[in-house]
Write an enzyme that holds these catalytic residues in place. Structure first.
Site, PDB file in Angstrom:
ATOM      1  N   LYS A   1     -38.917 -12.232  51.758  1.00 36.83           N
ATOM      2  CA  LYS A   1     -39.438 -12.228  50.394  1.00 36.83           C
ATOM      3  C   LYS A   1     -39.779 -13.655  49.948  1.00 36.83           C
ATOM      4  O   LYS A   1     -40.760 -13.870  49.218  1.00 36.83           O
ATOM      5  CB  LYS A   1     -38.426 -11.605  49.433  1.00 36.83           C
ATOM      6  CG  LYS A   1     -38.279 -10.099  49.586  1.00 36.83           C
ATOM      7  CD  LYS A   1     -39.553  -9.339  49.203  1.00 36.83           C
ATOM      8  CE  LYS A   1     -39.310  -7.835  49.139  1.00 36.83           C
ATOM      9  NZ  LYS A   1     -40.523  -7.081  48.758  1.00 36.83           N
TER      10      LYS A   1
ATOM     11  N   SER B   1     -39.001 -10.353  45.327  1.00 37.67           N
ATOM     12  CA  SER B   1     -37.622 -10.055  44.965  1.00 37.67           C
ATOM     13  C   SER B   1     -36.900 -11.349  44.602  1.00 37.67           C
ATOM     14  O   SER B   1     -37.197 -12.415  45.155  1.00 37.67           O
ATOM     15  CB  SER B   1     -36.890  -9.381  46.133  1.00 37.67           C
ATOM     16  OG  SER B   1     -35.506  -9.260  45.857  1.00 37.67           O
TER      17      SER B   1
ATOM     18  N   ASP C   1     -50.032   5.999  50.685  1.00 40.01           N
ATOM     19  CA  ASP C   1     -48.650   6.179  51.127  1.00 40.01           C
ATOM     20  C   ASP C   1     -48.683   6.714  52.552  1.00 40.01           C
ATOM     21  O   ASP C   1     -49.662   7.356  52.957  1.00 40.01           O
ATOM     22  CB  ASP C   1     -47.906   7.157  50.208  1.00 40.01           C
ATOM     23  CG  ASP C   1     -46.399   6.945  50.231  1.00 40.01           C
ATOM     24  OD1 ASP C   1     -45.892   6.230  49.364  1.00 40.01           O
ATOM     25  OD2 ASP C   1     -45.749   7.493  51.142  1.00 40.01           O
TER      26      ASP C   1
ATOM     27  N   TYR D   1     -34.034  -9.958  54.656  1.00 40.93           N
ATOM     28  CA  TYR D   1     -34.877  -9.480  53.555  1.00 40.93           C
ATOM     29  C   TYR D   1     -35.229 -10.627  52.610  1.00 40.93           C
ATOM     30  O   TYR D   1     -36.394 -10.830  52.245  1.00 40.93           O
ATOM     31  CB  TYR D   1     -34.135  -8.378  52.813  1.00 40.93           C
ATOM     32  CG  TYR D   1     -34.849  -7.795  51.617  1.00 40.93           C
ATOM     33  CD1 TYR D   1     -35.871  -6.870  51.777  1.00 40.93           C
ATOM     34  CD2 TYR D   1     -34.459  -8.132  50.313  1.00 40.93           C
ATOM     35  CE1 TYR D   1     -36.508  -6.303  50.678  1.00 40.93           C
ATOM     36  CE2 TYR D   1     -35.085  -7.571  49.211  1.00 40.93           C
ATOM     37  CZ  TYR D   1     -36.106  -6.666  49.396  1.00 40.93           C
ATOM     38  OH  TYR D   1     -36.729  -6.110  48.305  1.00 40.93           O
TER      39      TYR D   1
ATOM     40  N   VAL E   1     -33.223  -2.787  40.868  1.00 37.50           N
ATOM     41  CA  VAL E   1     -34.054  -1.786  40.212  1.00 37.50           C
ATOM     42  C   VAL E   1     -33.516  -0.400  40.565  1.00 37.50           C
ATOM     43  O   VAL E   1     -33.250  -0.100  41.733  1.00 37.50           O
ATOM     44  CB  VAL E   1     -35.532  -1.886  40.651  1.00 37.50           C
ATOM     45  CG1 VAL E   1     -36.375  -0.872  39.897  1.00 37.50           C
ATOM     46  CG2 VAL E   1     -36.058  -3.294  40.429  1.00 37.50           C
TER      47      VAL E   1
ATOM     48  N   ILE F   1     -41.465   2.419  42.112  1.00 29.59           N
ATOM     49  CA  ILE F   1     -42.336   1.449  41.447  1.00 29.59           C
ATOM     50  C   ILE F   1     -43.808   1.777  41.690  1.00 29.59           C
ATOM     51  O   ILE F   1     -44.647   1.646  40.801  1.00 29.59           O
ATOM     52  CB  ILE F   1     -42.001   0.025  41.923  1.00 29.59           C
ATOM     53  CG1 ILE F   1     -40.568  -0.337  41.541  1.00 29.59           C
ATOM     54  CG2 ILE F   1     -42.981  -0.991  41.325  1.00 29.59           C
ATOM     55  CD1 ILE F   1     -40.071  -1.627  42.186  1.00 29.59           C
TER      56      ILE F   1
END
Length: 270
Positions: free
Chosen positions: A170, A153, A52, A166, A199, A33
């Site tokens: 989120k 998410s 990154d 997770y 995804v 993404i």
């Protein structure tokens, strides 16, 4: 106070998608993404700072979009502050931030360790707060205003078996988005999130738990007839960072092909 638009004037809608002269930072630009987001922002005229932790990936995507590469650790306060300080020093402005960073460990709730919870807190929530703080400091000094969009998410909006930590982080991220939109609004800053479903990122497709049988079962529950790809999410981020969404803040836009509309407890998960 912002200038009130004339309700009878038709704006140049095409121009509202342009980002010419703007500087946007993509956190996690090296693949998936983030990679698509860097290309999307560049295609509409932005100078893109590609961040990154993998220097080679950052350099590669920056070269492709004619942007700037930065390497840093986004879960570390000092490293994050330095990255945004470099952007301010080099460009004198910050117009947008696309924060892609996030990672999940698939485990049943009863098998989660303290390390698992700390891992998800750092990679999903802590880094987002640090990015918000560092970007807000730049906007306080430059007075330019801007926008920041996170990748949340649907795991934070519904039950997601084997993704308890997770999903919880989120959900907290989306709460942080709402509060930040209120607190940073006076700076002319908009804060939003995109909440994808499944995804087909390079990392997800490499996960052996995502079998073809499981993917097919999810597709059957998706009204659009397919799962999302990184470009689908990048398109939503582009919209939220562009002037077209000037009156949108504090929200989370679901990008899942309508899967959540048909979601029930029988939806397969790894």
């Amino acid at each position: 106070m912002p200038t009130e638009p004339d309700a009878n004037v038709v704006p140049d809608y095409a121009a509202l998608m342009r980002l010419d002269g703007q500087v946007h930072v993509v956190l996690g630009a090296g693949q998936g993404i983030g990679y698509q987001s860097a290309h999307a922002l560049s295609a509409f005229g932005a100078t893109v700072v590609c961040v990154d932790r993998d220097g080679d990936r950052a350099e590669q995507v920056a070269a492709e979009v004619g942007g700037r590469a930065l390497v840093g650790e986004i879960t570390d306060r000092e490293s994050t502050a330095q990255m945004f300080a470099h952007v301010e020093q080099d460009f004198g402005r910050l117009d947008g931030v696309a924060d892609i960073v996030g990672l999940a460990r698939y485990k049943p709730l009863v098998d989660l360790t303290d390390d698992d919870w700390t891992f998800h807190f750092d990679i999903v929530l802590k880094h987002a707060y640090l990015a918000l703080e560092a970007a807000a400091r730049v906007w306080e000094r430059t007075k330019t205003g801007g926008a920041i969009a996170f990748v949340a998410s649907v795991a934070g909006l519904q039950s997601s078996p084997n993704l308890a930590a997770y999903g919880a982080m989120k959900a907290a991220l989306m709460s942080l988005v709402r509060t930040s939109a209120v607190e940073l609004g006076p700076l002319g800053v908009r804060v939003n999130a995109v909440a994808p479903g499944t995804v087909r990122t390079p990392r997800a497709q490499a996960n052996p738990k995502w079998t073809q049988e499981l993917l097919d079962a999810n597709v059957k529950k998706t009204p659009t007839g397919r799962l999302s790809y990184p470009a689908d999410v990048a398109s939503a981020l582009l919209f939220l960072l562009s002037p077209l969404s000037a009156q949108i803040t504090g929200t989370s836009l679901v990008v899942d092909g309508g899967n959540m509309v048909l979601f029930n407890v029988d939806t397969p998960t790894p």
